[in-house]
Design an enzyme around this catalytic site. Structure first.
Site, PDB file in Angstrom:
ATOM      1  N   ASP A  30      -6.767 -18.554  23.507  1.00 42.43           N
ATOM      2  CA  ASP A  30      -7.874 -17.619  23.735  1.00 42.43           C
ATOM      3  C   ASP A  30      -9.195 -18.297  23.382  1.00 42.43           C
ATOM      4  OD1 ASP A  30      -9.472 -15.346  23.954  1.00 42.43           O
ATOM      5  OD2 ASP A  30      -8.853 -14.530  22.019  1.00 42.43           O
TER       6      ASP A  30
ATOM      7  N   LYS B 161      -1.269 -15.630  20.077  1.00 43.57           N
ATOM      8  CA  LYS B 161      -2.622 -15.898  20.576  1.00 43.57           C
ATOM      9  C   LYS B 161      -3.346 -16.796  19.581  1.00 43.57           C
ATOM     10  CE  LYS B 161      -6.236 -12.976  20.449  1.00 43.57           C
ATOM     11  NZ  LYS B 161      -7.386 -13.796  20.062  1.00 43.57           N
TER      12      LYS B 161
ATOM     13  N   LYS C 107     -11.791 -18.424  25.744  1.00 48.22           N
ATOM     14  CA  LYS C 107     -12.834 -17.759  26.551  1.00 48.22           C
ATOM     15  C   LYS C 107     -13.869 -18.758  27.083  1.00 48.22           C
ATOM     16  CE  LYS C 107     -12.559 -13.474  23.875  1.00 48.22           C
ATOM     17  NZ  LYS C 107     -11.796 -13.934  22.683  1.00 48.22           N
TER      18      LYS C 107
ATOM     19  N   THR D 269     -13.830  -5.989  24.047  1.00 51.51           N
ATOM     20  CA  THR D 269     -13.479  -4.642  23.560  1.00 51.51           C
ATOM     21  C   THR D 269     -14.338  -4.209  22.365  1.00 51.51           C
ATOM     22  OG1 THR D 269     -11.668  -5.776  22.452  1.00 51.51           O
ATOM     23  CG2 THR D 269     -11.095  -4.438  24.344  1.00 51.51           C
TER      24      THR D 269
HETATM   25  O1  C5P Z   1      -7.288  -7.788  14.769  1.00 55.98           O
HETATM   26  P1  C5P Z   1      -7.353  -7.273  16.181  1.00 55.98           P
HETATM   27  O2  C5P Z   1      -6.059  -6.629  16.625  1.00 55.98           O
HETATM   28  O3  C5P Z   1      -8.565  -6.419  16.455  1.00 55.98           O
HETATM   29  O4  C5P Z   1      -7.487  -8.614  17.032  1.00 55.98           O
HETATM   30  C1  C5P Z   1      -7.857  -8.663  18.382  1.00 55.98           C
HETATM   31  C2  C5P Z   1      -7.902 -10.078  18.820  1.00 55.98           C
HETATM   32  O5  C5P Z   1      -8.221 -10.105  20.208  1.00 55.98           O
HETATM   33  C3  C5P Z   1      -8.941 -10.945  18.128  1.00 55.98           C
HETATM   34  O6  C5P Z   1      -8.383 -12.255  18.022  1.00 55.98           O
HETATM   35  C4  C5P Z   1     -10.119 -10.968  19.089  1.00 55.98           C
HETATM   36  O7  C5P Z   1     -10.840 -12.170  19.015  1.00 55.98           O
HETATM   37  C5  C5P Z   1      -9.392 -10.874  20.431  1.00 55.98           C
HETATM   38  N1  C5P Z   1     -10.148 -10.305  21.550  1.00 55.98           N
HETATM   39  C6  C5P Z   1     -10.755  -9.072  21.481  1.00 55.98           C
HETATM   40  N2  C5P Z   1     -11.429  -8.576  22.568  1.00 55.98           N
HETATM   41  C7  C5P Z   1     -11.477  -9.278  23.712  1.00 55.98           C
HETATM   42  C8  C5P Z   1     -10.850 -10.530  23.792  1.00 55.98           C
HETATM   43  C9  C5P Z   1     -10.178 -11.012  22.686  1.00 55.98           C
HETATM   44  O8  C5P Z   1     -10.676  -8.399  20.461  1.00 55.98           O
HETATM   45  N3  C5P Z   1     -12.060  -8.761  24.775  1.00 55.98           N
END
Ligand code: C5P
Length: 231
Positions: A59, A32, A61, A118
């Site tokens: 990603d 990603k 968005k 999230t």
């Molecule tokens: O480090 P971690 O496992 O928390 O990373 C989650 C990744 O997913 C980050 O790159 C964050 O920007 C992305 N993300 C997220 N929530 C979303 C969409 C993308 O945490 N709804």
């Protein structure tokens, strides 16, 4: 269920190092590329990752007026990435315009919509939408499904409901995964692999539990092993 690793490290070199370190482990790992690395390292970096054999989820968005989003989606399709995302809150017209525009591409990327980030908890979310997270996430998912998108980005807690109101083949991709119960960081709604499996999640996104660990390769191996057992 597939593993998608978030490449959120502070430099291009560190991200590439991580990618190279794990490149022999499986042909089915997705990477990603998010704001941080795309803004800094751009298309060239994406190409380097593709050359290592990885599938790429861009990603970014997207959120703008429909025509601008569709223009950007076409540029993304031309890059040859495998998946990208938009914000569902950009609305039905934006979704439809994007999918219409991409329909002329023989091999188009998968298009996902972000339902609810999230990192939101109920209190902060309600301040903006005046609705519970699950209600709004389901509404966004239904809209995305109706407009022909391939799936949504959601939390593992919403995945099962979303499958029920859409279709089992409608993709759920879930960040906030702590594969074996690691530290949650700023994520509010985290889940482990066992939970994600039960929730029929298609892609788990894992960032910090991999790249902040002392041995990222070992963690990835452990995750892949666990995913194999769950198949
Ligand atoms: O480090 P971690 O496992 O928390 O990373 C989650 C990744 O997913 C980050 O790159 C964050 O920007 C992305 N993300 C997220 N929530 C979303 C969409 C993308 O945490 N709804």
């Amino acid at each position: 269920m597939k593993l998608c690793i978030a490449l959120d490290l502070p430099s291009k070199e560190e991200n590439l190092q991580l990618a190279k370190n794990i490149s022999g482990l499986s042909t089915d790992i997705w990477l990603k590329v998010g704001f941080r690395s795309y803004i800094r390292d751009g298309v060239k970096f994406v190409k380097e990752l593709q050359n290592l054999g990885f599938k790429i989820f861009l990603d970014l968005k997207l959120y703008d007026i429909p025509n601008t989003m569709a223009d950007a989606s076409e540029e993304i399709a031309k890059m040859g990435v495998d998946m990208f995302n938009i914000h569902a809150s950009a609305g039905r017209v934006a979704m439809k315009t994007i999918m219409d525009r991409l329909s002329k591409y023989k091999k188009r990327p998968l298009v996902l919509a972000v339902t609810v980030l999230t990192s939101f908890d109920e209190k902060n979310f309600e301040e903006i939408y005046e609705l519970p997270i699950a209600t709004k996430a389901n509404e966004f998912a239904k809209m995305s499904y109706e407009e022909g998108l391939d799936g949504v980005v959601c939390s593992a807690y919403e995945s099962l409901d979303i499958k029920e109101i859409t279709n089992d083949s409608f993709i759920t991709l879930t960040p906030g995964i702590r594969p074996f119960g690691e530290d949650r960081g700023d994520q509010k709604r985290v889940a482990d692999i066992d939970f994600a499996t039960k929730a029929k999640v298609n892609f788990i996104v894992v960032g910090r539990p991999i790249y902040k660990s002392g041995n990222p390769k070992k963690v990835v191996e452990k995750i892949i092993q666990k995913l194999k057992e769950k198949k």
